[in-house]
Design a protein around this motif. Structure first.
Motif, mmCIF file in Angstrom:
data_model
loop_
_atom_site.group_PDB
_atom_site.id
_atom_site.type_symbol
_atom_site.label_atom_id
_atom_site.label_comp_id
_atom_site.label_asym_id
_atom_site.label_seq_id
_atom_site.Cartn_x
_atom_site.Cartn_y
_atom_site.Cartn_z
ATOM 1 N N GLY A 175 0.820 -1.286 -0.110
ATOM 2 C CA GLY A 175 0.247 0.107 0.058
ATOM 3 C C GLY A 175 0.730 1.198 0.023
ATOM 4 N N GLY A 176 1.951 1.105 0.291
ATOM 5 C CA GLY A 176 2.888 2.338 0.454
ATOM 6 C C GLY A 176 2.796 3.302 1.475
ATOM 7 N N ALA A 177 3.358 4.483 1.264
ATOM 8 C CA ALA A 177 3.155 5.519 2.405
ATOM 9 C C ALA A 177 1.709 6.166 2.377
ATOM 10 C CB ALA A 177 4.163 6.907 1.841
ATOM 11 N N GLY A 178 0.873 6.002 1.537
ATOM 12 C CA GLY A 178 -0.418 6.424 1.715
ATOM 13 C C GLY A 178 -1.316 5.647 2.370
ATOM 14 N N THR A 179 -0.921 4.258 2.615
ATOM 15 C CA THR A 179 -1.889 3.576 3.561
ATOM 16 C C THR A 179 -1.851 4.147 4.909
ATOM 17 O OG1 THR A 179 -1.274 1.390 2.299
ATOM 18 C CG2 THR A 179 -1.989 1.465 4.651
ATOM 19 N N PHE A 180 -0.754 4.896 5.468
ATOM 20 C CA PHE A 180 -0.883 5.516 6.692
ATOM 21 C C PHE A 180 -0.763 6.985 6.812
ATOM 22 C CE2 PHE A 180 0.547 1.061 7.368
ATOM 23 C CZ PHE A 180 -0.222 0.604 8.505
ATOM 24 N N SER A 181 -1.484 7.484 5.924
ATOM 25 C CA SER A 181 -1.626 8.952 5.654
ATOM 26 C C SER A 181 -3.166 9.286 5.295
ATOM 27 C CB SER A 181 -0.698 9.441 4.513
ATOM 28 O OG SER A 181 -0.969 9.097 3.437
ATOM 29 N N ASP A 182 -4.032 8.594 6.026
ATOM 30 C CA ASP A 182 -5.227 9.079 5.856
ATOM 31 C C ASP A 182 -6.050 8.488 4.584
ATOM 32 O OD1 ASP A 182 -7.631 11.091 6.750
ATOM 33 O OD2 ASP A 182 -7.459 11.279 4.690
ATOM 34 N N HIS A 217 -11.893 10.416 1.026
ATOM 35 C CA HIS A 217 -10.789 9.646 1.959
ATOM 36 C C HIS A 217 -11.271 8.010 2.255
ATOM 37 C CE1 HIS A 217 -13.008 10.091 5.848
ATOM 38 N NE2 HIS A 217 -11.866 9.774 6.344
ATOM 39 N N VAL A 218 -10.283 7.386 2.576
ATOM 40 C CA VAL A 218 -10.736 5.819 2.681
ATOM 41 C C VAL A 218 -10.451 5.645 4.331
ATOM 42 C CG1 VAL A 218 -10.008 3.482 2.648
ATOM 43 C CG2 VAL A 218 -10.160 5.151 0.529
ATOM 44 N N GLY A 219 -9.400 6.200 5.029
ATOM 45 C CA GLY A 219 -9.097 6.104 6.564
ATOM 46 C C GLY A 219 -7.965 5.074 6.586
ATOM 47 N N SER A 220 -7.003 5.388 7.308
ATOM 48 C CA SER A 220 -5.913 4.466 7.454
ATOM 49 C C SER A 220 -6.153 3.266 8.211
ATOM 50 C CB SER A 220 -4.707 5.280 8.388
ATOM 51 O OG SER A 220 -4.185 6.123 7.562
ATOM 52 N N ASP A 221 -7.332 3.261 8.976
ATOM 53 C CA ASP A 221 -7.989 1.898 9.739
ATOM 54 C C ASP A 221 -8.552 0.972 8.573
ATOM 55 O OD1 ASP A 221 -9.909 3.972 9.496
ATOM 56 O OD2 ASP A 221 -10.962 2.976 11.384
ATOM 57 N N VAL A 383 11.061 11.451 10.822
ATOM 58 C CA VAL A 383 10.224 11.913 9.887
ATOM 59 C C VAL A 383 8.888 12.258 10.591
ATOM 60 C CG1 VAL A 383 9.294 11.511 7.592
ATOM 61 C CG2 VAL A 383 11.619 10.815 8.286
ATOM 62 N N THR A 384 8.117 13.173 10.055
ATOM 63 C CA THR A 384 6.587 13.256 10.440
ATOM 64 C C THR A 384 5.646 13.170 9.379
ATOM 65 O OG1 THR A 384 6.511 15.701 10.675
ATOM 66 C CG2 THR A 384 7.369 14.771 12.728
ATOM 67 N N ASN A 385 4.642 12.849 9.658
ATOM 68 C CA ASN A 385 3.308 12.671 8.768
ATOM 69 C C ASN A 385 2.179 12.742 9.402
ATOM 70 O OD1 ASN A 385 2.350 12.696 6.194
ATOM 71 N ND2 ASN A 385 3.123 10.641 5.365
ATOM 72 N N GLY A 386 0.953 12.691 8.711
ATOM 73 C CA GLY A 386 -0.169 12.817 9.516
ATOM 74 C C GLY A 386 -1.006 11.677 8.812
ATOM 75 N N MET A 387 -1.979 11.155 9.452
ATOM 76 C CA MET A 387 -2.976 10.429 9.289
ATOM 77 C C MET A 387 -4.535 10.523 10.026
ATOM 78 S SD MET A 387 -2.328 6.625 11.033
ATOM 79 C CE MET A 387 -3.359 6.222 12.365
ATOM 80 N N SER A 388 -5.456 10.034 9.534
ATOM 81 C CA SER A 388 -6.864 10.068 10.034
ATOM 82 C C SER A 388 -7.282 8.749 9.883
ATOM 83 C CB SER A 388 -7.811 10.916 9.356
ATOM 84 O OG SER A 388 -7.330 12.363 9.399
ATOM 85 N N LEU A 389 -8.039 8.220 10.850
ATOM 86 C CA LEU A 389 -8.819 7.105 10.734
ATOM 87 C C LEU A 389 -10.239 7.386 10.029
ATOM 88 C CD1 LEU A 389 -8.658 5.501 14.292
ATOM 89 C CD2 LEU A 389 -7.094 5.204 12.210
ATOM 90 N N ALA A 390 -10.719 6.508 9.639
ATOM 91 C CA ALA A 390 -12.037 6.490 8.730
ATOM 92 C C ALA A 390 -13.269 7.628 9.314
ATOM 93 C CB ALA A 390 -12.808 5.408 8.345
#
Length: 566
Positions: A175-182, A217-221, A383-390
């Motif tokens: 899923g790459g980096a996008g999987t854990f970025s919302d 958005h899909v959500g990292s969960d 390194v920082t990034n951000g994510m949201s759950l569904a």
């Protein structure tokens, strides 16, 4: 079928549930089309957005598609009347042909060359491999990180203990980096494949709302299960996925006309042992993602043409989501039909500012109700990034607060100079955090006043490894930190929260995009190495899930066409 745009429903009349909202939208469409209640046989939402320019009169804005009881003839007649009598240019007849996957190759065409090898199972590689599999080319999809379940466990372990797995983390894995970025699916790009990409995610378990939401958005969960479903679909079509399998060498033959002939892959077993295999390959799709620094170094050694590109660096900025909601929705904040408010901000700094004039300062990957994540992929670097759950129901909102880094900012002529800048800033952030992957943090008010912070106020940082309060200046290039200081007051004119001193800055946000482009021609192949297909963010040709997935499909289509033309 009739399409009607700009169907506006006041939030006050939309009810409180999606069913109420749909009934209100259908009724607004009926009135717009001057129809009796039973004339509409079906209504489908194609797009939904929110108009909150007047905070006390928030409206939901729809594009709807409908069929009429009288069929195609009645639909065409109605659109003609509306345009003639009411000059309504927002209604039209649509007969949209769905995007089709690349046409299947014949057995002879498939066997003309070895099966394609796709390096990287992020969104570009995943959708490229899916399109190749749909075409019958049975690709080998290689991912250096773990499958979704093991990768999630590795990320959770790192967040708890600080034990980093350099091969399976927020950057690497299925899923790459996008999987854990919302899993944001909004994009400024255009592609006929966009609808198919969204439908593929829905088939894989995403909320059907992404088909019409203006900020889907899909959500990292949800994403780990979704990408697993897509991977299984590739395998069902004859493709193969190998996780914990890393590209270590690229075999290039010829001097006058170099071309790929094989790849060397290193696979790590569950017991930790590694095996190496040479795989013949005349077509290699390079979808390695923006953080595969060892792959960029390998390409440079092999003489593959690389070039610098503009990228961005900065920090994560966190506010209370309730403050963002009030700023954007006004009295309607908290309405369940609105959810957590997103934003997207940018300013262009005046050319007159020495050293920083002409740079953009902007928000990136804004995560409503989300969390700042620890996104390191190398020891000794934060390194920082951000994510949201569904559900997007976290207390804080966060976004990257970034400024441009131009190729001219970098010394020398090394195409990987941007990578080295990223690495130095990440290592400095690690030092400022005191080790163990803690991150440096500072309040916005203190950052603007050039003073260190001693602790949080209203906004509590969500970075999971913990923060060290002080200053973030030293983990940023001078032109980036100066640009952020100049940009924050300008952004506050657009969203007042950006002027609040209690907002938290956490460093360093260094992986928003690749600083390198693997150059390719109009045929989507490398300009310097035949058989190499640069793709997605790692190739320097995308900037998010949707654009990466669309680029993957585009490359797959070109590759399949090349097999037919041999």
């Amino acid at each position: 079928m009739i399409e009607a745009a700009n169907i506006r429903v006041p939030l006050a009349r939309a009810g409180e549930t999606r069913e109420d909202e749909m009934r209100s939208a259908r009724e607004a469409l009926r009135r717009r089309l001057h129809l009796a209640p039973d004339d509409l046989t079906s209504v489908e939402v194609r797009r939904r957005s929110i108009d909150a320019r007047k905070k006390d009169q928030v409206k939901l804005v729809f594009t709807l598609r409908a069929t009429l009881r009288g069929g195609t003839g009645a639909e065409r007649a109605l659109v003609g009347r509306l345009r003639q009598r009411h000059d309504d240019k927002n209604v039209s007849i649509v007969d949209e042909a769905p995007y089709l996957w690349p046409a299947a190759v014949t057995q002879e065409e498939r066997e003309r060359a070895s099966r394609p090898v796709v390096i990287g199972a992020g969104c570009a590689g995943l959708f490229c491999a899916l399109a190749l599999a749909e075409a019958g080319l049975e690709p080998l999809l290689v991912e250096r990180g773990d499958d979704a379940a093991r990768r999630t466990a590795a990320v959770d372990d790192f967040n708890r203990t600080g034990r980093l797995d350099p091969e399976s983390n927020i950057q690497y894995g299925l899923g790459g980096a996008g999987t854990f970025s919302d899993g944001k699916l909004a994009t400024g790009t255009r592609s006929p494949a966009h609808r198919t990409i969204l439908e593929t995610f829905v088939e894989a378990g995403a909320d059907p709302q992404i088909l019409w939401d203006s900020h889907p958005h899909v959500g990292s969960d949800v994403l780990p299960a979704a990408v697993t479903h897509i991977a299984r679909r590739i395998e069902d079509l004859g493709g193969e996925l190998r996780c914990r399998c890393r590209l270590t060498d690229l075999e290039v033959s010829g001097t006058d006309a170099p071309r790929v002939t094989a790849v060397t892959l290193e696979t790590t077993g569950e017991d930790g042992t590694t095996t190496e295999e040479r795989v013949p390959a005349s077509d290699v799709v390079l979808a390695c993602g923006h953080s595969a620094r060892d792959v960029f170094e390998l390409l440079r050694r092999k003489g593959v043409l690389l070039e610098r590109k503009t990228f961005a660096m900065g920090v994560r900025i966190e506010h209370l989501q309730a403050d963002i909601d009030r700023a954007l929705w006004g009295p309607a904040a908290g309405n369940p039909l609105l959810g957590a408010a997103p934003y997207k901000l940018s300013v262009h700094l005046p050319e007159t500012l020495p050293g920083i004039g002409g740079r953009g300062v902007f928000s990136f990957c804004m995560c409503p109700g989300g969390y700042v994540v620890a996104a390191a992929s190398e020891p000794g670097g934060v390194v920082t990034n951000g994510m949201s759950l569904a559900a997007r129901d976290g207390v804080n909102a966060n976004a990257g607060l970034l400024a441009n880094v131009f190729p001219s900012d970098l010394p020398g002529d090394d195409p990987l100079a941007g990578v080295e800048l990223q690495r130095r800033c990440e290592q400095r952030a690690y030092e400022l955090g005191g080790g163990d992957f803690r991150a440096p943090a500072q309040l916005v008010g203190d950052f603007l006043a050039h003073r260190p912070s001693e602790g949080p106020r209203a906004v509590l940082p969500t970075y999971p490894r913990g923060v060290a309060w002080g200053e973030v200046d030293d983990c940023l290039p001078a032109y980036v930190r100066d640009a952020l200081r100049a940009g924050l007051p300008l952004l506050a004119r657009k969203l007042p929260c950006y002027g609040e001193g209690d907002a938290v800055l956490t460093g360093v946000e260094s992986r928003s995009s690749s600083p390198v482009r693997v150059t390719r021609g109009d045929d989507l192949r490398s300009l310097s190495c035949a058989g190499l297909w640069p793709c997605g963010e790692g190739g320097g040709y995308a900037g998010g899930i949707m654009s990466a997935a669309a680029d993957g499909i585009r490359v797959a289509s070109a590759l399949a066409d090349s097999r037919r033309g041999q």
